[in-house]
Design a protein around this motif. Sequence first.
Motif, PDB file in Angstrom:
ATOM      1  N   ILE A 155      -5.930 -70.780  74.265  1.00 27.72           N
ATOM      2  CA  ILE A 155      -6.512 -71.688  75.268  1.00 27.72           C
ATOM      3  C   ILE A 155      -5.364 -72.214  76.130  1.00 27.72           C
ATOM      4  N   ASP A 156      -5.572 -72.196  77.433  1.00 31.62           N
ATOM      5  CA  ASP A 156      -4.554 -72.692  78.361  1.00 31.62           C
ATOM      6  C   ASP A 156      -4.469 -74.221  78.238  1.00 31.62           C
ATOM      7  N   PRO A 157      -3.314 -74.782  77.784  1.00 29.34           N
ATOM      8  CA  PRO A 157      -3.210 -76.238  77.572  1.00 29.34           C
ATOM      9  C   PRO A 157      -3.488 -77.028  78.847  1.00 29.34           C
ATOM     10  N   GLN A 158      -3.063 -76.491  79.975  1.00 32.11           N
ATOM     11  CA  GLN A 158      -3.290 -77.170  81.243  1.00 32.11           C
ATOM     12  C   GLN A 158      -4.781 -77.370  81.485  1.00 32.11           C
ATOM     13  N   ARG A 159      -5.534 -76.285  81.251  1.00 32.14           N
ATOM     14  CA  ARG A 159      -6.976 -76.355  81.454  1.00 32.14           C
ATOM     15  C   ARG A 159      -7.605 -77.298  80.427  1.00 32.14           C
ATOM     16  N   ALA A 160      -7.071 -77.270  79.201  1.00 33.29           N
ATOM     17  CA  ALA A 160      -7.606 -78.137  78.144  1.00 33.29           C
ATOM     18  C   ALA A 160      -7.404 -79.602  78.482  1.00 33.29           C
TER      19      ALA A 160
END
Lengths: 361, 343
Positions: B150-155
């Motif tokens: 999972i992309d942390p930025q998106r999370a």
Amino acid sequence: MNSRVQATSRQTDGPLLKVTDLKTHFRTERGLVRSVDGVSFSLERGRALGIVGESGSGKTVLSRSIMGLLPGRNTERSGSVVFEGEEIIGLSLKDRRKIWGREMSMIFQDPMTSLNPVMRVGKQITEGLKIHLGMDNENARATALRLLHDVRIPEPEKRLNQYAFELSGGMRQRVMIAIALACGPTVLFADEPTTALDVTVQAQILELIGEQRRDRNMSVILVTHDLGVVAGHTDEIAVMYGGKLVEKAPTRTLFANMKMPYTEALLRSIPNIEDPSHTRLNVIAGRPPDLVNPPKGCRFSPRCEYVQPKCIAEEPPLLTAEHADHVYACWYPVGSPVYREKRAQLDKAKKSAGMSQVGAG
Amino acid sequence: MAGSGKAHLRDSGDVLLRVEDLVVEFPVGRTGLKVHAVSGISFDVLRGETLGVVGESGCGKSTTGKAMMMLPRPNSGSVVFEGAELTSLPPDAMRAARTRMQMIFQDPISSLNPRRKVRDIVREPLVIWKRGAEKEQLAKVDQLLEEVGIDPQRAAESQAHQFSGGQCQRISIARSLVLDPTLIICDEPVSALDVSVQAQVLNLLEDLKLKYGLTLVFIAHDLAVVKNISDRVQVMYLGKICEVAPSNSMYTSPAHHYTKLLLDSIPVPNPDVAVQQVAVQGEPPSPVLPPSGCRFNPRCAAADDRCRSEEPQLRKVADGHFVACHHPLFGGEAPVAVRSAAN
């Protein structure tokens, strides 16, 4: 059952159901969702067709669109659905109601939420009999009893007076089937009918649907994500991806000689019970496409292991395989030289990765 | 105690979790009746092992998983985890123990708070337990999110509903790992996912298990999935254990009639394999009034008077393979046909 006689006499020589370039789009805030984007197929009387695909492939919307079960607002539907020789797209609600139940009926995935929780089971079965077939109370009740007996519900008399919550999941699905069969439909849509059930009950329900199909010479459209379910219970399979039909063939032909890499990937991702435990599973990388902005070219190309420049640039048409009843949409189908070359490379890479993993473990 | 026996419990090896005579019952309204969800089962899990638990709905597999976490506390029995008896732990100590054992649930979307940002959800256990400064916490969360794909930025910007089911399950997995647990109880973690996504999540669980040295209890109803991920499989029926065996031998040579029924019911993705006529009709009886003797006897083709009166105990039929059946498919004292003729 006058209506049935009429319905049969109305039929012309063509197939029972012929869907041509059916499109179903939904207007949303994000833009137009192209859930079904130009699907064509036909179905003969008494045959069972499986529609297979991942969530979001459009398989459920396709079946509902054929039946005319979609909300009118913000839905755009075009194309043609000819049923027993008659165009049914564009029929008024009143005319569609004549088809529902008597000609086409549907079993849904979740039997708890599709049954009315505050109405006795018996009434839910007799409702359709009275409205569609004009039966009186006594007749409808007797028919309902026979239907419950047909779907092998133990103690059917007792069940007529029970509510959905008093029944187990398998029993509820049997009631749903009884309701769907009540008015003797010509086509039964089963949308993931066994997904919410245990394997043992699943096997029983699938057997029951097959048995009723043979007894009634009814056509069945079985919508599921499980290739295992369709393998044993259909004559033909249509594979959907990103709102399109990407492969269709008789069940045996499809399993013996699948052309579309997506179909193959779907089959390979099922854990095989014969493999020893901890066998690495084959995955399809990525996710199904966004149907607001589907990829250009082949919609499967972003996830396809065998992707070539042409796949990204140009959408493949439906091509015919060796047998005329087998169609697929792929530029480099399974078994083609390009496919074989790429497969060899992938196997080699996987083998060396596997070796290093064993070393590490 | 009418348990299912303990012959299968191991003394040697590094036992991480040992459950004995676990009983969970729920009252049925004010009727005085009880749902016998789990009726005196015993099992153990070694460190680094994956134990698969299979059975139909209502067999008590999820209740067992929750009872291990004291959610709720079982009516009786013992659960020993990392040497501590959980059933008698005071609430504070129990909360601390739960950081070492985590759970992943079936419905990935409803197990995440819909109103919070995903990155905060994953971080919350660290905040509650005050593990490290904010910077360290976020670094750990981001590293775990990346590991589960999972992309942390998106999370950091998105809520659960903006992710697909498979992604939500990955987020749940990241959350379960954030406190460095030793045991993860996975309750039907892939049942709601598509086969293609299911394979991704199963592979991910295998990878993380190796990397973090995890022990898994994997509860599911899909036998192919359970076989793939487990070292040992335990089959449950109506609150009892029928059979425990290494996963490969469970599938090649089932000893319990119920295990055989489950295996025969799996749809095979091959049209040339004839669809098995389902040998046993019907569904499990109510756990409110379970049958006497062997609880499977009303659906079992081999059942006789003994099965209706005497409860079978788990006994060894092969190395590591235990079955609770008077007339097992192999390893019995006499063949089934001979026995029933003698009776």
